[in-house]
Design an enzyme around this catalytic site. Structure first.
Site, PDB file in Angstrom:
ATOM      1  N   ARG A   1     -20.835  -5.310 -46.630  1.00 10.23           N
ATOM      2  CA  ARG A   1     -19.612  -4.383 -46.076  1.00 10.23           C
ATOM      3  C   ARG A   1     -20.745  -3.213 -44.673  1.00 10.23           C
ATOM      4  O   ARG A   1     -21.005  -2.123 -45.698  1.00 10.23           O
ATOM      5  CB  ARG A   1     -18.938  -3.512 -46.371  1.00 10.23           C
ATOM      6  CG  ARG A   1     -17.968  -4.712 -47.911  1.00 10.23           C
ATOM      7  CD  ARG A   1     -16.516  -5.228 -46.849  1.00 10.23           C
ATOM      8  NE  ARG A   1     -16.012  -4.508 -46.448  1.00 10.23           N
ATOM      9  CZ  ARG A   1     -14.958  -4.290 -47.679  1.00 10.23           C
ATOM     10  NH1 ARG A   1     -15.030  -3.791 -48.655  1.00 10.23           N
ATOM     11  NH2 ARG A   1     -13.994  -2.740 -47.148  1.00 10.23           N
TER      12      ARG A   1
ATOM     13  N   SER B   1       0.858  -0.963  -0.220  1.00 15.61           N
ATOM     14  CA  SER B   1      -0.362   0.366   0.281  1.00 15.61           C
ATOM     15  C   SER B   1       0.784   1.277  -0.193  1.00 15.61           C
ATOM     16  O   SER B   1       1.848   1.471   0.195  1.00 15.61           O
ATOM     17  CB  SER B   1      -0.255  -0.019   1.102  1.00 15.61           C
ATOM     18  OG  SER B   1      -1.516   1.246   1.541  1.00 15.61           O
TER      19      SER B   1
END
Length: 454
Positions: A313, A273
């Protein structure tokens, strides 16, 4: 990479250089197909191959030019042809008959194959580590929790066996997905018209040859707007992330100090930490969970794009796939590797598991007691008292005394009633088929190397 912890394990798996190289690989593969069809010479192939190394290109101008064409294939081709020599036969043969989507879709399938290879390997390592845990701890008592509350006794071996089955199932699915990744080859509108013009009557053969050259599966037909290959790939990666996330979540919960049942393996600098020096955070499991949280949303984006793939497409739907697919291809291998590290060195605190079993008291075998009590001599009167005692959190001695009232001394000689009560209250005597479940998981894992699915 700063916002993708662990990506340094494979920093070039899905970055710009990897995508560029995969597109070059497709173009080289297509030149080889043309050579096999007699359309170009082997010298032409050699010329293109000599210029098909991504490390020889400055990608900055390529990146800058992507917006103008809407996809990276167009500037890649310009850079490749410029490198070869624009007016040469080899440069002319590059890409002819294909469309941008053929190249990028096939390139992404190549990258997916590389990503899945890592996933398969790391899932295997995680599964082997989990198999050892299941076997070693088949008799280690553990509180089984449902809806976050203590429910019944189980073993840590049985819990690990559940993890093992999930990992083996995910590995089997990833292996099948890797074998099924298809080539894309359809030309401008998916009719293979330009390819048929180049090699009349051999267009389908050319598409299959491209699959062979790239090590991909033949597609049968173009899938420009049938995005099943992408969504199926995404689904496998999401399901893998689900399995990883569930295990990581269990480890995070069980490593809480108030439970203290598991700890991630210690390593210098890991789990610290910035302000609390005493903390040892289960950081790898936390990162795996983060990948699992995001993965379903990336998969959902692929399905949304697939549903909107219009005409022959797509107008934006194809483009919308790239980032979520790249996110899955980059994050799931890392998560699998992180969990493999955790499982390989997982610290199992059997004493804490037993302490929590004892703390749960007779309530942990309430299901058994309430099933057996009606068969006891004074069961009709004992049942309500026992339920009330269990609801009130009665300890072992109190429940033992209640049960003793239903088993008079002359019910059996030599203290058997006392032993019967001890057995009724023993968590180890109410484990169902936990041991057999461990055996099944281990047998499946050993037989196939991957294990069976539930």
């Amino acid at each position: 990479m700063l916002l993708s912890p662990g990506s340094t394990r494979w920093p070039h798996l899905i970055d710009d250089a990897a995508v560029f190289q995969a597109m070059l690989d497709v173009e080289v593969g297509w030149l080889r197909v043309q050579a096999r069809l007699g359309l170009v010479t082997e010298d032409d192939v050699a010329v293109v191959l000599a210029h098909a190394d991504a490390t020889d290109f400055d990608l900055a101008p390529v990146d800058a030019a992507v917006e103008a064409g809407g996809n990276p294939v167009i500037p890649m081709l310009a850079a490749l042809r410029s490198s070869i020599g624009t007016d040469t036969p080899a440069a002319t043969a590059v890409h002819r008959g294909l469309t941008s989507q053929d190249v990028l879709d096939s390139a992404l399938m190549l990258l997916a194959h590389r990503s899945l290879e890592i996933v398969i390997d790391r899932l295997g390592a995680a599964a082997h580590a989990t198999a050892r845990l299941a076997d070693t701890h088949r008799d280690t008592l553990l509180v089984a929790r449902t809806l976050s509350q203590p429910a019944l006794p189980t073993t840590f071996g049985a819990k690990a066996a559940g993890w093992l089955t999930a990992l083996d199932g995910a590995r089997a699915e990833a292996s099948a997905a890797a074998r099924a990744l298809p080539v894309q080859c359809g030309g401008a509108a998916g009719t293979l018209a330009a390819i048929d013009a180049l090699a009349p009557g051999r267009a389908h053969e050319a598409a299959d040859l491209l699959a062979e050259e790239l090590g991909l599966a033949p597609a049968g037909r173009p899938w420009h707007t049938d995005r099943g290959p992408v969504t199926r790939l995404g689904d496998v990666l999401v399901r893998t992330a689900d399995a990883l996330g569930k295990i990581a979540g269990d480890i995070v919960l069980m490593s809480r100090p108030e439970l203290g049942e598991l700890s991630e393996p210690a390593a210098e600098g890991r789990g610290g930490s910035s302000t609390l020096p005493q903390k040892r955070n289960p950081v790898l499991s936390i990162l795996v969970r983060s990948a699992a949280i995001v993965a379903p949303h990336l998969g959902a984006a692929l399905h949304s794009a697939a549903a909107l793939a219009a005409d022959e497409r797509p107008d934006g739907a194809w483009h919308a796939e790239w980032r979520p697919l790249a996110g899955l291809l980059g994050s799931v291998p890392v998560a699998a590797a992180q969990l493999a590290v955790v499982l390989d060195g997982l610290e199992v605190h059997a004493d804490a598991m037993r302490r929590n079993v004892d703390a749960a008291g007779p309530a942990l075998v309430a299901e058994r007691l309430l099933r057996v009590v009606p068969t006891l001599p004074d069961g009709d009167e004992l049942g309500p008292k026992l339920r009330s005692a269990l609801r009130a959190g009665a300890g072992r001695d109190e429940v033992w005394a209640l049960l003793r009232t239903a088993l008079p001394t002359d019910a059996a000689p030599d203290g058997v009633p006392d032993a019967a009560i001890d057995d009724l209250l023993s968590p180890a005597a109410y484990l169902g088929v936990a041991d057999a479940l461990v055996d099944r998981a281990l047998e499946g894992h050993a037989t196939t190397g991957q294990g069976g699915r539930p």
